[in-house]
Design an enzyme around this catalytic site. Sequence first.
Site, PDB file in Angstrom:
ATOM      1  N   SER A  83     -42.675 -29.456 -11.081  1.00 51.53           N
ATOM      2  CA  SER A  83     -41.850 -30.618 -10.771  1.00 51.53           C
ATOM      3  C   SER A  83     -42.036 -31.117  -9.341  1.00 51.53           C
ATOM      4  O   SER A  83     -41.724 -32.261  -9.041  1.00 51.53           O
ATOM      5  CB  SER A  83     -40.381 -30.301 -11.020  1.00 51.53           C
ATOM      6  OG  SER A  83     -40.002 -29.173 -10.254  1.00 51.53           O
TER       7      SER A  83
ATOM      8  N   ASP B  86     -29.738 -28.985  -4.416  1.00 49.16           N
ATOM      9  CA  ASP B  86     -31.134 -28.758  -4.747  1.00 49.16           C
ATOM     10  C   ASP B  86     -31.934 -28.764  -3.442  1.00 49.16           C
ATOM     11  O   ASP B  86     -32.189 -29.830  -2.869  1.00 49.16           O
ATOM     12  CB  ASP B  86     -31.624 -29.864  -5.695  1.00 49.16           C
ATOM     13  CG  ASP B  86     -33.114 -29.752  -6.024  1.00 49.16           C
ATOM     14  OD1 ASP B  86     -33.805 -28.917  -5.397  1.00 49.16           O
ATOM     15  OD2 ASP B  86     -33.583 -30.503  -6.901  1.00 49.16           O
TER      16      ASP B  86
ATOM     17  N   HIS C 138     -36.450 -29.776  -4.375  1.00 43.93           N
ATOM     18  CA  HIS C 138     -37.091 -31.087  -4.478  1.00 43.93           C
ATOM     19  C   HIS C 138     -36.729 -31.962  -3.284  1.00 43.93           C
ATOM     20  O   HIS C 138     -35.843 -31.616  -2.503  1.00 43.93           O
ATOM     21  CB  HIS C 138     -36.668 -31.755  -5.801  1.00 43.93           C
ATOM     22  CG  HIS C 138     -37.066 -30.946  -6.994  1.00 43.93           C
ATOM     23  ND1 HIS C 138     -36.191 -30.098  -7.648  1.00 43.93           N
ATOM     24  CD2 HIS C 138     -38.249 -30.828  -7.625  1.00 43.93           C
ATOM     25  CE1 HIS C 138     -36.826 -29.497  -8.643  1.00 43.93           C
ATOM     26  NE2 HIS C 138     -38.080 -29.917  -8.656  1.00 43.93           N
TER      27      HIS C 138
END
Length: 439
Positions: free
Chosen positions: A166, A411, A414
Amino acid sequence: MASHLSTSEEFSKPAQEAARITVKRNRSYLSILTLVVSIFILGWFVYDEAVLSISDVKFHMANTYISIFTDADVSVGKNMQPVAEDVGDCDVFNGNWVLDDIRYPLYREENCEFMSTQFSCMKNGRKDDTYQKWRWQPRNCMLPRFDARRLLSQLTGKRLMFVGDSLHRNQWESMVCLLQSGATNKSVIRDGSITAFHIFDYNATVEFYWAPFLVESNSDNPRMHSILDRIIKPDSIHKHGVHWKGVDYLVFNSYIWWMNTSKMKVLKGESFDEESTEYDEILRPTAYERVIRTWANWVDQNIDSNVTSVFFNSMSPIHYRSEDWNGSNGTNCAMETKPILNVTGLPPTGTDKRLLEVVENVTESMRMPVRILNITTLSEYRKDAHASVYTIRQGELLSPEQQADPMKYADCIHWCLPGLPDTWNELLYTKIVSSRLDN
Ligand SMILES: *[C@@H]1O[C@H](CO)[C@@H](O)[C@H](O)[C@H]1NC(C)=O
Ligand SMILES: *[C@@H]1O[C@H](CO)[C@@H](O)[C@H](O)[C@H]1NC(C)=O
Ligand SMILES: *[C@@H]1O[C@H](CO)[C@@H](O)[C@H](O)[C@H]1NC(C)=O
Ligand SMILES: *[C@@H]1O[C@H](CO)[C@@H](O)[C@H](O)[C@H]1NC(C)=O
Ligand SMILES: *[C@@H]1O[C@H](CO)[C@@H](O)[C@H](O)[C@H]1NC(C)=O
Ligand SMILES: *[C@@H]1O[C@H](CO)[C@@H](O)[C@H](O)[C@H]1NC(C)=O
Ligand SMILES: *[C@@H]1O[C@H](CO)[C@@H](O)[C@H](O)[C@H]1NC(C)=O
Ligand SMILES: *[C@@H]1O[C@H](CO)[C@@H](O)[C@H](O)[C@H]1NC(C)=O
Ligand SMILES: *[C@@H]1O[C@H](CO)[C@@H](O)[C@H](O)[C@H]1NC(C)=O
């Protein structure tokens, strides 16, 4: 380490996100490009004004800011970031971050029609935007200015593909945002493991291929993949590899999915059948080396170095432990608004650098030249640049209650867009446009 990953289901991109971006658009972003370019040209000479409009971060940085400009004068001969591509032997990965709100961000969040909610931090409620305005300054040269049309003309009739996890989807979205201003007829089309940005004006595609371990694993479904129980088949890669053949620019990565246990589960039998799956547990670097060797053999046997350029992105770091950068106790990336600016010594963020060593060792003996994009250190400085609580979780935007609990929900894997992945793409751009192998 373990608990961090367990809070981050955002490894997976929900299906509705994908559906949303499968639309054809036909609008011109020429005016924006022109505007950005002219602001840049004008702005380059009037940085004093920029320094007047400053937040205290900026003020703090003013000296660095100006001295960098002076360096640029010397190395480029003009008060302009070079359009030309020649960075010579310069180690573009060694440098520091410089505040530059004249040229950055390279695009506006609201103007990138293909950006997913996962990365649109401002839209999701982030208030500070300084994280969008840092320019990577290599120690001994200037990076060429990212020119969408120039890259698009190089990509005419060609394919560029990011393969991996990702973080590569994060970088792929950044590249889509960077390039879309240069094209009018474009769309994003999803097909199995491939999400492709088609730029019909140039018959070019910029693609993302989901393969978080590069080799086959039980996490290969691009929409529904368990992160709880990851099992790999370290010697099997053809199922994925067949989709990489003939691609002109291949960019690989594989890191984050290795990171929550010190051992990796390796399948004993042939298939991932139901509950009866049997596996061995192997130390992370050992298993990683098996995978990288499988990958290297595949590349050497299936990729024509006359057609294809191969790149490997090093680890994208995480920022879950504020102790690492002397933050107040018990916080993570969530409260951070500035990069680490002290570049004396390496930033202590706990990245497992052995894995990059494995890649270096293995690629040295390959027939195919592989260029390693050493983005790890420069990214380690960017504790301010993560999606944090301004993102989605299981397909839903975090609720105000969740946003208020960053220790549980942030998070720190990312990155917001515009932001750090744009720099990764500027570095890739530099390597692509300066490549003597192409054309
Ligand atoms: C790894 O992550 C999974 C899922 O988040 C979690 O259940 C597991 O306990 C973690 N492993 C370790 C060793 O902490
Ligand atoms: C990556 O770049 C950093 C910063 O310049 C450097 O310290 C490190 O040795 C590099 N690593 C590799 C494997 O080239
Ligand atoms: C478009 O690009 C593909 C490669 O991506 C190539 O195979 C094809 O021939 C190109 N088509 C035209 C019309 O140039
Ligand atoms: C966009 O490209 C597609 C595929 O080449 C083509 O069919 C379509 O007519 C183009 N649309 C415009 C408005 O040029
Ligand atoms: C690559 O190009 C060179 C020079 O044109 C040629 O000698 C060589 O055979 C080519 N290699 C392959 C694998 O086609
Ligand atoms: C954190 O603070 C300690 C003591 O004040 C110092 O020794 C260390 O170098 C600092 N670390 C960083 C990354 O600034
Ligand atoms: C952070 O916690 C550690 C131990 O948990 C303690 O030694 C240290 O003094 C604390 N630092 C601050 C700034 O509170
Ligand atoms: C920068 O970091 C180095 C190494 O961690 C440390 O020795 C030095 O004191 C730091 N400098 C400042 C100004 O914090
Ligand atoms: C990489 O190669 C060097 C030199 O052969 C060796 O010392 C080192 O242990 C290797 N590292 C890994 C992670 O395999």
